[in-house]
Design a protein around this motif. Structure first.
Motif, PDB file in Angstrom:
ATOM      1  N   CYS C  94       4.464   6.986  -5.355  1.00 16.39           N
ATOM      2  CA  CYS C  94       3.485   6.891  -4.280  1.00 16.39           C
ATOM      3  C   CYS C  94       3.729   7.993  -3.259  1.00 16.39           C
ATOM      4  O   CYS C  94       4.844   8.199  -2.805  1.00 16.39           O
ATOM      5  CB  CYS C  94       3.559   5.532  -3.589  1.00 16.39           C
ATOM      6  SG  CYS C  94       2.366   5.399  -2.243  1.00 16.39           S
ATOM      7  N   CYS C  99       5.215   6.446   2.507  1.00 16.31           N
ATOM      8  CA  CYS C  99       6.237   6.855   1.547  1.00 16.31           C
ATOM      9  C   CYS C  99       6.670   8.288   1.812  1.00 16.31           C
ATOM     10  O   CYS C  99       7.833   8.640   1.675  1.00 16.31           O
ATOM     11  CB  CYS C  99       5.727   6.708   0.113  1.00 16.31           C
ATOM     12  SG  CYS C  99       5.553   4.981  -0.377  1.00 16.31           S
ATOM     13  N   LYS C 102       9.093   8.484   4.378  1.00 12.46           N
ATOM     14  CA  LYS C 102      10.365   7.985   3.857  1.00 12.46           C
ATOM     15  C   LYS C 102      10.897   8.895   2.750  1.00 12.46           C
ATOM     16  O   LYS C 102      11.642   8.446   1.874  1.00 12.46           O
ATOM     17  CB  LYS C 102      10.195   6.550   3.329  1.00 12.46           C
ATOM     18  CG  LYS C 102       9.894   5.531   4.405  1.00 12.46           C
ATOM     19  CD  LYS C 102      11.167   5.035   5.020  1.00 12.46           C
ATOM     20  CE  LYS C 102      10.906   3.852   5.940  1.00 12.46           C
ATOM     21  NZ  LYS C 102      12.149   3.410   6.569  1.00 12.46           N
ATOM     22  N   ALA C 104       9.461  10.560   0.069  1.00 12.77           N
ATOM     23  CA  ALA C 104       9.059  10.358  -1.320  1.00 12.77           C
ATOM     24  C   ALA C 104       9.034  11.670  -2.105  1.00 12.77           C
ATOM     25  O   ALA C 104       9.189  11.682  -3.326  1.00 12.77           O
ATOM     26  CB  ALA C 104       7.683   9.700  -1.379  1.00 12.77           C
ATOM     27  N   ASP C 132       1.848  11.744  -9.176  1.00 14.38           N
ATOM     28  CA  ASP C 132       1.954  11.286  -7.798  1.00 14.38           C
ATOM     29  C   ASP C 132       0.651  10.548  -7.520  1.00 14.38           C
ATOM     30  O   ASP C 132      -0.396  10.942  -8.004  1.00 14.38           O
ATOM     31  CB  ASP C 132       2.176  12.437  -6.814  1.00 14.38           C
ATOM     32  CG  ASP C 132       1.097  13.491  -6.869  1.00 14.38           C
ATOM     33  OD1 ASP C 132       0.418  13.590  -7.910  1.00 14.38           O
ATOM     34  OD2 ASP C 132       0.925  14.228  -5.885  1.00 14.38           O
ATOM     35  N   CYS C 135      -1.704   6.248  -1.732  1.00 10.95           N
ATOM     36  CA  CYS C 135      -1.181   4.975  -1.266  1.00 10.95           C
ATOM     37  C   CYS C 135      -1.553   3.804  -2.167  1.00 10.95           C
ATOM     38  O   CYS C 135      -2.711   3.616  -2.511  1.00 10.95           O
ATOM     39  CB  CYS C 135      -1.712   4.691   0.127  1.00 10.95           C
ATOM     40  SG  CYS C 135      -0.917   3.306   0.901  1.00 10.95           S
ATOM     41  N   CYS C 139       3.292  -0.377   1.501  1.00 10.36           N
ATOM     42  CA  CYS C 139       4.039   0.454   2.443  1.00 10.36           C
ATOM     43  C   CYS C 139       5.331  -0.212   2.901  1.00 10.36           C
ATOM     44  O   CYS C 139       6.257   0.459   3.342  1.00 10.36           O
ATOM     45  CB  CYS C 139       3.177   0.791   3.648  1.00 10.36           C
ATOM     46  SG  CYS C 139       1.585   1.491   3.202  1.00 10.36           S
ATOM     47  N   ALA C 142       8.307   1.157   0.948  1.00  8.95           N
ATOM     48  CA  ALA C 142       8.405   2.614   0.849  1.00  8.95           C
ATOM     49  C   ALA C 142       9.853   3.089   0.810  1.00  8.95           C
ATOM     50  O   ALA C 142      10.683   2.542   1.534  1.00  8.95           O
ATOM     51  CB  ALA C 142       7.693   3.253   2.037  1.00  8.95           C
ATOM     52  N   PRO C 143      10.162   4.125   0.020  1.00 11.55           N
ATOM     53  CA  PRO C 143       9.286   4.766  -0.963  1.00 11.55           C
ATOM     54  C   PRO C 143       9.153   3.938  -2.253  1.00 11.55           C
ATOM     55  O   PRO C 143      10.125   3.376  -2.723  1.00 11.55           O
ATOM     56  CB  PRO C 143       9.993   6.093  -1.259  1.00 11.55           C
ATOM     57  CG  PRO C 143      11.411   5.879  -0.874  1.00 11.55           C
ATOM     58  CD  PRO C 143      11.468   4.773   0.116  1.00 11.55           C
TER      59      PRO C 143
END
Lengths: 130, 493, 172
Positions: C94, C99, C102, C104, C132, C135, C139, C142-143
């Motif tokens: 995501c 993410c 965080k 990702a 990839d 969203c 959430c 996340a990730p």
């Protein structure tokens, strides 16, 4: 049945009114209890399905008759999923956070059967509603 | 439903009133909590124009981001000539980082259905469509179950509540295109075509789905309708700020302790949401910015945290309400990189119909990539700003017109970060890979002083046979030390 | 959406199971407004075939009665549709804002390095496809990484190897 008027609707509402009292303020039939499990995408992703199954099994194992497990939507507290709301008649509803299978069993044994709240897992909520 | 708004509660729930309280798969749960009562009242006691007027008086505005008065939209469609009209629910929640509509669809699907029948009556439409993202399989399943139950009980179909009013609705799936959040694109997609926007006017209320008058509303907007009917427009009027009434749901995520959905009355401050409800920033890190409005919005800094939230105030500080994504960022987040992230998103999602968005977002993205790679120049900063302004002024639809917002707002509030990247080749947040600083591995360094001797800025400290250290703030990342070291002790970013 | 235009070559047609075509034909014949439901039909086709190669697009075009160019136009517009076959396990990282904040990006890089492919590609053994995604609305975790329908929340770079290994093992 088909609803043709506001009276028809009122009848169905009357039949289901006990749910409102129990869930909003803990007023219901003596001995009745409900466990609401948040079952939306994020809840399920963190294991709400397993929690729900564990609750159902434990209730069966303890042969509790007036306790219902109800899948519901989420209260928006994603950080504490899976969340569970316990409504025991005559008590204020209690929310629990991060309820895994182990904790689910404990909730049935302690909270439902002995009216003992699992203090460490209680989730404080801070919202009113329309 | 209690009509009192408690003072001590930080949150007040209208759209999420039933979420977590009812079984979404059991219509009798919804009815127990006064479900379908508003619909019954509307169909048996009110004229369509009265319903639209009531919603207009309540002050309800579109929750998808635009903030257009809902009742007014309904009146336009109702007054538009023609017998065949349509009502569409936009459930294509495309903002990456927002999930409040999903929560309503999964937790309280009947509130949407009830509101849509009310909306159909108020706008003169007999057919409704829910346009929903294919990425929400559970929401689709629950909606379908709810629709079947509502049909069985006569809340959908012919002669609802014995009033003679017919209304039915069905689901249409999206297929992953952010631009379909734009109502004209959405209508194209509902018709089974590429979701490219069309020019306005004509507005959908005159010529929308299949060329017929059409209203498009968002899920959260619909969810507020039944309580407004039941409690009256004055009740709703009494909540919120001068220009924005009621509540708004935000999806609080990012560097925040209590990630989740919050529904607050308009006028609540960002500080209350982030620190009181959200519990602040994890790990003792420092708050840096909060981003609202998704790829169409902007960043808000510490200075504006006490702004009471409503449609206008957020616009005034360079962001927007948007659909409700609220991403909190701590000081490890690079603002240039965030702007790049959103531009990568919008340039990828640009449908390509108008040049200004198709080419403009791509060029902006390229400049941002150059800057984050440490190759940016002063001219790039000027070009980026000019380009952002022209795309904003010339793009065809909402996606393009708002795409530059993340760039403009970060350039406005964090100009020094852009300048740091361009002039000093530095990313203080430490997230732009190409700009990370050089360091020395103490395990491998034998203290030969080779690097120290070649360093042009004399920023390496150390004596012979002792571990050397690079003073990061003076390092210009020239790579000389890396080449001089024979023991692979210099760590290159 | 400026998706890379995947060239439709005129030669080398792919032979696809006849029963799949039959299943799709039955579905399409039951649809009332065929042209207006093109996106639904393509969803169904992708569910049946796993992807939408030119043969399937031509088949849909004939069944619905619209030019193949229009079908291709829709397929290439929406990111949900794929014209290349995908691996047994679809790894979706995501890249929504929550993410992304965080980190990702690093998780995606780690998967790419571990599998030796870029995002959007499939490993040679047809076991993994790396993508990839926008969203997914989780959430709170996340990730987040999805492998097929399984969700892996709060993923760290160190977990990447284990996650891949988990699915490799499952196949043995």
């Amino acid at each position: 049945m088909t609803i043709r008027s506001l009276d028809d609707l009122a009848k169905i509402r009357e039949e289901n009114k006990h749910k409102v009292g129990l869930r909003e303020s803990g007023q219901g039939k003596e001995g009745a209890a409900e466990i609401l499990v948040g079952m939306t995408t994020c809840g399920i992703a963190t294991g709400a399905k397993e929690t729900l199954e564990a609750l159902t099994e434990e209730i069966k194992a303890q042969s509790l008759e007036n306790v219902r497990v109800v899948p519901v939507g989420c209260i928006g507290y994603c950080f504490s999923e899976p969340t569970v709301q316990v409504n025991v008649s005559g008590e204020k509803p209690v929310f629990y956070s991060k309820v895994d299978e182990e904790k689910a069993k404990e909730i049935v044994q302690k909270h439902i059967m002995n009216k003992e709240i699992l203090k460490d897992s209680v989730l404080e909520t801070d919202y009113g509603k329309a | 439903m209690e009509n009192v708004k408690s003072q001590e509660n930080k949150q007040y729930r209208i759209a999420l009133r039933n979420s977590g309280l009812i079984d979404p798969g059991d219509i009798s749960d919804y009815i127990a909590f006064r479900g379908y009562e508003a619909l019954g009242k509307v169909l048996t006691e009110m004229e369509p124009a009265e319903v639209a007027k009531m919603v207009k008086e309540s002050g309800l505005r579109g929750r998808g981001g635009g903030g257009f008065p809902t009742g007014l939209k309904w009146e336009f469609t109702l007054k538009a000539p023609g017998d065949e009209k349509y009502l569409i629910c936009n459930a294509d929640e495309g903002d990456p980082g927002a999930f409040m509509d999903r929560s309503i669809l999964e937790g309280d699907p009947h509130s949407l259905l009830e509101a849509m029948v009310i909306g159909g009556y108020a706008t003169g439409a007999n057919n409704g469509v829910i346009y929903i993202r294919a990425e929400y399989p559970l929401a689709i399943k629950r909606l379908q179950v709810a629709i079947d139950q509502a049909r069985e009980m006569g809340f959908l179909g012919k002669d609802i509540f014995g009033s003679g009013f017919d209304f039915d609705l069905y689901l249409k799936l999206g297929a992953g295109a952010f631009v379909c959040g734009e109502e004209t694109s959405l209508i194209q997609s509902v018709e089974g075509k590429r979701g490219e926007p069309t020019k306005k006017p004509p507005f959908p209320s005159e010529s929308g789905y299949m060329g017929k008058p059409t209203t498009v509303n968002n899920v959260e907007t619909f969810a507020a309708v039944p309580p407004i009917i039941l409690n009256g427009p004055e009740w709703f009027q009494g909540i919120g700020t001068e220009t924005s009434k009621g509540t708004k749901v935000f999806a609080l995520a990012g560097d925040i302790n209590n990630v989740g959905l919050v529904e607050v009355t308009m006028g609540t401050t960002l500080r209350e949401i982030i620190f009181d409800i959200g519990g602040g920033i994890p790990g003792g890190a420092k708050f840096k910015a909060v981003q609202t409005g998704g790829p169409s919005g902007g960043v808000i800094t510490e200075l504006d945290l006490d702004t009471p939230i409503d449609y206008e105030s957020l616009k005034n500080i360079g962001s927007m309400m948007g659909s409700g994504g609220m991403i909190v960022m701590d000081d490890s987040t690079c603002m240039v990189n965030i702007a790049k992230f959103f531009l990568e998103f919008t340039q990828d999602e640009s449908c390509g119909k108008c040049t200004s968005c198709r080419v403009g977002t791509m060029r902006m993205y390229e400049i941002l990539e150059k800057i984050t790679n440490g190759e940016g120049t002063e001219q790039d900063l000027i070009n980026l700003n000019d380009l952002a302004r022209s795309v904003k002024d010339t793009a065809l639809c909402g996606l393009g017109q708002t795409a530059p917002n993340p760039v403009l707002s970060t350039m406005n509030y964090y100009k020094h970060e852009y300048e740091d990247h361009v002039y000093n080749k530095k990313c203080t947040a430490g997230s732009c890979k190409a700009l990370l600083s050089y360091s020395i591995d103490p395990e491998k360094c034998i203290g030969c002083t080779a690097c120290l001797k070649v360093c042009p800025t004399n920023c390496i400290d150390g004596k012979a046979k002792e571990v050397h250290v690079i003073r990061e703030d003076e390092c210009i990342a020239c790579n000389a030390c890396f080449e001089a070291c024979k023991f692979d002790a210099v760590i290159k970013p | 959406m400026q998706k890379q235009h995947e060239q439709l070559k005129t030669n080398d047609f792919v032979e696809l199971p006849k029963e799949h075509y039959e299943e799709l034909e039955t579905y399409i014949s039951g649809v009332k407004d065929k042209e207006g439901s093109l996106i639904h039909i393509l969803h169904k086709a992708q569910e049946i075939f796993g992807y939408l190669p030119k043969e399937v697009q031509l088949f849909v075009s004939r069944q619905v009665g619209i030019p193949a160019a229009k079908v291709y136009g829709v397929v290439s517009f929406y990111s949900f549709f794929t014209q290349k076959p995908v691996g047994k396990h679809k790894i979706s990282v995501c890249m929504g804002t929550a993410c992304f904040v965080k980190k990702a990006e690093k998780i995606l890089d780690a998967f790419a390095a571990e599998l030796g492919i870029n995002k959007g590609e499939t490993t040679e053994d047809m076991l993994f496809t790396l993508r990839d995604v926008r969203c997914v609305g989780a959430c709170g975790l996340a990730p987040v990484v999805f492998v097929g329908d399984n969700v892996h929340g709060h993923v760290a770079v160190e977990d990447v190897k284990d996650i891949i290994q988990q699915y490799r093992k499952g196949d043995e």
